[in-house]
Design an enzyme around this catalytic site. Structure first.
Site, mmCIF file in Angstrom:
data_model
loop_
_atom_site.group_PDB
_atom_site.id
_atom_site.type_symbol
_atom_site.label_atom_id
_atom_site.label_comp_id
_atom_site.label_asym_id
_atom_site.label_seq_id
_atom_site.Cartn_x
_atom_site.Cartn_y
_atom_site.Cartn_z
ATOM 1 N N CYS A 84 40.165 38.275 48.066
ATOM 2 C CA CYS A 84 39.826 39.415 48.929
ATOM 3 C C CYS A 84 40.013 39.089 50.394
ATOM 4 C CB CYS A 84 38.409 39.889 48.663
ATOM 5 S SG CYS A 84 37.197 38.593 48.929
ATOM 6 N N GLU A 121 30.770 44.904 48.579
ATOM 7 C CA GLU A 121 31.689 43.882 49.092
ATOM 8 C C GLU A 121 33.078 44.316 48.662
ATOM 9 O OE1 GLU A 121 31.026 41.082 50.850
ATOM 10 O OE2 GLU A 121 28.861 41.356 50.903
HETATM 11 P P1 NAD Z 1 37.410 46.746 40.578
HETATM 12 O O1 NAD Z 1 36.767 47.591 41.618
HETATM 13 O O2 NAD Z 1 38.460 47.336 39.743
HETATM 14 O O3 NAD Z 1 36.313 46.174 39.550
HETATM 15 C C1 NAD Z 1 35.116 45.555 39.975
HETATM 16 C C2 NAD Z 1 34.051 45.767 38.921
HETATM 17 O O4 NAD Z 1 33.806 47.161 38.734
HETATM 18 C C3 NAD Z 1 34.379 45.207 37.539
HETATM 19 O O5 NAD Z 1 33.236 44.551 37.034
HETATM 20 C C4 NAD Z 1 34.702 46.449 36.716
HETATM 21 O O6 NAD Z 1 34.315 46.311 35.373
HETATM 22 C C5 NAD Z 1 33.889 47.535 37.366
HETATM 23 N N1 NAD Z 1 34.542 48.846 37.297
HETATM 24 C C6 NAD Z 1 35.878 49.108 37.289
HETATM 25 N N2 NAD Z 1 36.105 50.431 37.241
HETATM 26 C C7 NAD Z 1 34.894 51.035 37.229
HETATM 27 C C8 NAD Z 1 34.462 52.400 37.175
HETATM 28 N N3 NAD Z 1 35.333 53.398 37.133
HETATM 29 N N4 NAD Z 1 33.142 52.639 37.177
HETATM 30 C C9 NAD Z 1 32.245 51.634 37.210
HETATM 31 N N5 NAD Z 1 32.604 50.329 37.252
HETATM 32 C C10 NAD Z 1 33.907 50.022 37.258
HETATM 33 O O7 NAD Z 1 37.912 45.464 41.379
HETATM 34 P P2 NAD Z 1 38.753 44.253 40.821
HETATM 35 O O8 NAD Z 1 40.121 44.720 40.466
HETATM 36 O O9 NAD Z 1 37.993 43.500 39.802
HETATM 37 O O10 NAD Z 1 38.857 43.341 42.145
HETATM 38 C C11 NAD Z 1 39.790 43.567 43.134
HETATM 39 C C12 NAD Z 1 39.207 44.239 44.359
HETATM 40 O O11 NAD Z 1 37.997 43.621 44.729
HETATM 41 C C13 NAD Z 1 40.093 44.120 45.586
HETATM 42 O O12 NAD Z 1 40.080 45.334 46.307
HETATM 43 C C14 NAD Z 1 39.435 43.027 46.404
HETATM 44 O O13 NAD Z 1 39.701 43.049 47.779
HETATM 45 C C15 NAD Z 1 38.008 43.286 46.118
HETATM 46 N N6 NAD Z 1 37.237 42.066 46.302
HETATM 47 C C16 NAD Z 1 36.351 42.002 47.325
HETATM 48 C C17 NAD Z 1 35.645 40.841 47.524
HETATM 49 C C18 NAD Z 1 34.643 40.682 48.630
HETATM 50 O O14 NAD Z 1 33.883 39.730 48.560
HETATM 51 N N7 NAD Z 1 34.587 41.568 49.610
HETATM 52 C C19 NAD Z 1 35.850 39.755 46.679
HETATM 53 C C20 NAD Z 1 36.772 39.869 45.645
HETATM 54 C C21 NAD Z 1 37.451 41.034 45.458
#
Ligand code: NAD
Length: 456
Positions: free
Chosen positions: A241, A207
């Site tokens: 998002c 997502e």
């Molecule tokens: P992110 O991708 O930085 O982090 C998401 C998760 O991944 C966190 O739990 C984090 O601990 C983990 N993570 C971070 N870096 C990692 C790595 N290198 N390896 C493994 N795991 C890792 O996202 P965010 O900043 O928390 O959220 C923002 C993003 O999420 C935006 O792009 C937004 O559009 C998207 N988003 C999408 C939805 C949806 O339902 N489609 C909903 C909310 C947010």
């Protein structure tokens, strides 16, 4: 991490999670967690994101409660095996599709809706009868700690575990073998998760995000459109998002709409949104730097883009005012990537045709919004573009409808959930065929194939 996953696999193998009664009991416990401990959840969301309590109820707690209620209402019917017809060659026989739980699954959540985006997928995993590892976001630390505690207290710890932490912990988790990984977050990390899962041939749901456009034309009530756009864009300080990322309109519509968005912002957050308890804060100093960095050249008068609203900020409290920038073109920095903050760029185009062309030439968005009362325009928007969702007149509201699939397409995501689709995500549809031994009608298919068989 290996111990956690091994423990869960052992639990799963005992069959504990499979009975309907266990699934229902866990869903009810999750509902109680959200309802009875709602005040604590509200408090941590305020600490992490300055999220107003009412907004927290509406956009986090109530969304998951609605998912649970919808699931509890339909689960028995969804789990009923479905009979399918059998072709003549195989008859007589019964053929059924039976849903079985995938096994041990991992749910990784982001920080922006740290309750909803961790627990809404959990509804599907519990309904399906899976054992679950939950990985909340480290960037909403108070909420992460609270959910770890509440899940430990209220759900069945033999089958549901929370692992707190950031990159290191998630990386270690992704080295384990899961039967499904459900990830919500950025496209960048989505690629990392997809690659790690591929090593184990683990199916994924991703997502992700992207730039969701909103198109407004002159057939709509601009005042209502302005209010709804301002609501969806500036909720959670733009860190949603499915928030409208940028506005597409003709010059004349934009000229009338932008002041109305300003009026809606004042109505929602007062003259100084900094003093409003209804307005959020950016999650981190990095997010503040990134977003204020995008505004700096505009504030300095470089290029054609102009601040039509907001722009003021305070680094110490990570405050960035609801901001509207006009005169933006697709080549501007503001249009390079998902903004994920309270900045609304306004890009003017000559016509709906040009807007559709612009949308089509860019990555498929998570959502596409349009305010138009013109049926032909609506049909053209639906048929000439591709996006995770389309919502007319109601940005972001589609995710509150459990019957609608919620997910992206192309770079905005893989797979969808909510309602019955959440059950699908965490289930395998097992084909079950049962045929009587007598008469042996399969004889028509036996070798040798040298002589034609006339009868069985
Ligand atoms: P992110 O991708 O930085 O982090 C998401 C998760 O991944 C966190 O739990 C984090 O601990 C983990 N993570 C971070 N870096 C990692 C790595 N290198 N390896 C493994 N795991 C890792 O996202 P965010 O900043 O928390 O959220 C923002 C993003 O999420 C935006 O792009 C937004 O559009 C998207 N988003 C999408 C939805 C949806 O339902 N489609 C909903 C909310 C947010």
């Amino acid at each position: 991490m290996a111990t956690v996953v091994d423990d869960l696999r052992q639990t799963f193998d005992t069959g504990l999670t499979k009975p309907y009664a266990w699934r229902v009991a866990q869903l009810r416990a999750l509902r109680a967690l959200l309802v009875d401990r709602g005040d604590e959840i509200e408090r941590t969301l305020w600490l992490d994101l300055h999220k107003n309590g009412d907004e927290a109820r509406l956009t986090e707690i109530d969304v998951v409660v609605a998912e649970i209620d919808h699931t509890l209402k339909h689960l028995r019917e969804w789990l009923r095996p479905t009979r399918v017809p059998v072709p003549l060659l195989v008859a007589p026989a019964t053929a059924q599709v039976v849903r079985e739980p995938l096994g041990v699954v991992l749910i990784v959540a982001p920080w922006n809706y740290p309750v909803q985006l961790l627990l809404a997928p959990l509804v599907g995993a519990l309904a399906a009868g899976c054992a679950v590892v939950l990985k909340p976001s480290e960037l909403a630390p108070a909420t992460s700690a609270l959910l770890a505690r509440l899940v430990g207290e209220l759900l069945d710890g033999r089958a549901v575990r929370v692992v707190e932490g950031g990159v290191d912990e998630t990386t270690a988790l992704l080295e384990q073998r899961f039967d499904h990984v459900f990830f919500t977050g950025s496209e960048r990390v989505g690629r990392i998760v997809y690659a790690a899962a591929a090593k184990q041939l683990t199916p994924v749901t991703l997502e992700l995000g992207g730039k969701s456009p909103v198109w407004v034309d002159d057939t709509t009530d601009l005042e209502v459109a302005a209010r709804r756009i301002a609501w969806a864009k500036f909720m959670n300080a733009g860190q949603t998002c499915v928030a409208p990322d940028y506005l597409l309109a003709t010059e004349s519509v934009a000229a009338r709409l932008v002041p109305l968005i300003g009026a809606a912002v004042r109505r929602f957050y007062g003259d100084d949104p900094r003093a409003s308890t209804s307005y959020g804060r950016l999650v981190s100093d990095e997010a503040f730097e990134r977003l204020s960095g995008l505004l700096r050249p505009i504030q300095q008068g470089a290029g054609a883009a102009r601040l039509a609203l907001g722009g003021d900020s305070d680094a110490a409290t990570r405050y960035l005012a609801p901001t509207v920038v006009t005169g933006v073109t697709f080549d501007d920095e503001l249009m390079a990537a998902e903004l994920f903050g309270p900045i609304l760029p306004v890009v003017t185009v000559a016509s709906l045709d040009d807007a559709l062309e612009a949308i089509r030439s860019r990555p498929k968005p998570l959502a596409l919004y349009a305010f138009t009362e013109d049926d032909r325009s609506r049909r053209r928007i639906l048929t000439l573009t591709s996006s995770g969702a389309v919502a007319f007149n109601a940005p972001s509201a589609h995710l509150a409808v459990p019957g609608l699939p919620f997910g992206g397409v192309g770079p905005s995501g893989i797979g969808a959930y909510h309602g019955e689709r959440s059950l699908d995500v965490f289930s395998h549809e097992k084909a079950v065929l049962s045929k009587p031994l007598h008469p042996d009608t399969l004889a028509v298919a036996y070798p040798p194939f040298t002589a034609r068989k006339d009868s069985v």
